[in-house]
Design an enzyme around this catalytic site. Structure first.
Site, short mmCIF file in Angstrom:
data_model
loop_
_atom_site.label_atom_id
_atom_site.label_comp_id
_atom_site.label_asym_id
_atom_site.label_seq_id
_atom_site.Cartn_x
_atom_site.Cartn_y
_atom_site.Cartn_z
N HIS A 14 0.86 -1.19 0.00
CA HIS A 14 0.00 0.00 0.00
C HIS A 14 0.90 1.24 0.00
O HIS A 14 1.91 1.25 0.69
CB HIS A 14 -0.90 0.00 1.24
N HIS A 63 -1.39 3.80 10.47
CA HIS A 63 -0.22 4.70 10.45
C HIS A 63 -0.46 5.96 11.28
O HIS A 63 0.11 7.02 10.99
CB HIS A 63 0.09 5.12 9.02
N HIS A 101 10.96 -0.97 2.19
CA HIS A 101 11.00 0.49 2.04
C HIS A 101 11.38 1.16 3.34
O HIS A 101 11.15 0.63 4.41
CB HIS A 101 9.70 1.07 1.48
N GLU A 157 6.51 -3.87 7.54
CA GLU A 157 5.10 -4.11 7.20
C GLU A 157 4.89 -5.47 6.53
O GLU A 157 3.77 -5.94 6.42
CB GLU A 157 4.58 -3.01 6.28
C1 DHB Z 1 4.74 5.09 1.52
C2 DHB Z 1 4.71 3.73 1.85
C3 DHB Z 1 3.92 3.30 2.93
O1 DHB Z 1 3.85 1.99 3.33
C4 DHB Z 1 3.16 4.20 3.63
O2 DHB Z 1 2.36 3.71 4.61
C5 DHB Z 1 3.20 5.56 3.32
C6 DHB Z 1 4.00 6.00 2.27
C7 DHB Z 1 5.52 5.56 0.35
O3 DHB Z 1 6.28 4.79 -0.25
O4 DHB Z 1 5.36 6.73 -0.02
FE FE Z 2 2.66 1.76 5.16
#
Ligand code: DHB
Ligand code: FE
Length: 279
Positions: A12, A59, A193, A240
């Site tokens: 996501h 979040h 990420h 995550e």
């Molecule tokens: C991004 C990724 C995430 O999992 C999130 O919750 C918010 C932003 C991103 O890559 O911008």
């Molecule tokens: Fe996220």
């Protein structure tokens, strides 16, 4: 008895909300990501789920640092999306399934998972956008939903092994639900990420692909890693992937891969998508 039809796990990112609102599915930046979804929608038309149990991580919309449950399960009639500050449109409320929620809550607490139960729960992009990607043409999401929220925001986080056990317990509880309903398991988050700090922008393709493969052939593989290991290997937000692990663990027995897609980057994130079905 209820039947688990399989699992869908997906990344996501909030920027998807804008891409969907602006119809950017064919845009070269977004196309490799959106192209992963038609086969999943085709599979959904075949397996016809009535209800989705959704592992996701909030979040800061419903829970904040002042009160942050490790595991929380929704037991509401509906789940409302609200503005998180990303500048993306909010989606209409998602229908709940309080009967399944309370069945899961009773079964999980009996199995010593001390959940927070939520009869009101706002749902953020992690819940809403993957569902919108799966059912893009429906104004209101056509399946009823049960959110299962795992803390990935404030340390200490639950271990990979614990999230696997949670998923297993959720799967067993669904299968003991005395209703003739078809249930799809959804897990949203990851893959690698990192949004902040000196490693902002970090991704790890080799690890992500190994992790995706492990969910088919050796589902407990990732439970060998501590949370600190996972942060190092996948980034601070890469943890995550715990949602994928819980979703996979909810499937009884061996599985086959129906579909998978992997693409870097969307926004700051390595995007994965996978559908698994029981053999
Ligand atoms: C991004 C990724 C995430 O999992 C999130 O919750 C918010 C932003 C991103 O890559 O911008
Ligand atoms: Fe996220």
């Amino acid at each position: 008895m209820a039947k688990i039809v399989g699992s869908i796990t997906s990344t996501h990112v909030p920027a998807l909300g804008r891409a969907i609102a602006q119809n950017l599915q064919e845009d070269p930046y977004w196309k490799p990501f959106f192209d992963g979804f038609p086969p999943v929608r085709e599979w959904l038309r075949e397996v016809k789920p009535d209800v989705a149990v959704v592992f996701y991580n909030d979040h800061g919309l419903n829970f904040f640092l002042d009160k942050l449950p490790t595991f929380a399960l929704g037991a509401a009639e509906q789940y409302v999306n609200a503005d998180e500050g990303w500048g993306i449109p909010t989606l209409p409320p998602f229908r709940g399934d309080p009967a399944l929620s309370w069945h899961l809550i009773n079964a999980l607490i009996e199995k010593e998972f001390d959940l927070t139960t939520c009869q009101e729960m706002l749902v953020d992009h992690a819940f809403t956008l993957p569902l919108k990607l799966l059912w893009p043409d429906d104004q209101i999401c056509p399946v009823r939903t049960v959110p299962v929220c795992i803390n990935t925001v404030q340390f200490p986080l639950p271990s990979a092994a614990r999230c696997f056990k949670l998923g297993e317990a959720v799967g067993k509880a669904i299968e003991s639900w005395d209703e003739d309903q078809r249930v799809v398991i959804i897990g949203t988050g990851g893959l690698s990420h990192q949004l902040d700090g000196t490693r902002a922008g970090f991704t790890n393709k080799a690890f992500d692909l190994k992790f995706m493969e492990s969910l088919v052939s050796d589902p407990k593989w990732a439970t060998q890693y501590s949370i600190e290991d996972l942060v190092e290997l996948t980034g601070t937000q890469g943890v995550e992937l715990l949602m994928w692990l819980a979703a996979r663990a909810a499937l009884p027995g061996k599985v086959r891969k129906v579909h998978a897609n992997y693409h870097i980057p969307i926004s700051n994130t390595a995007a994965g998508l996978m559908v698994l079905e029981n053999l």
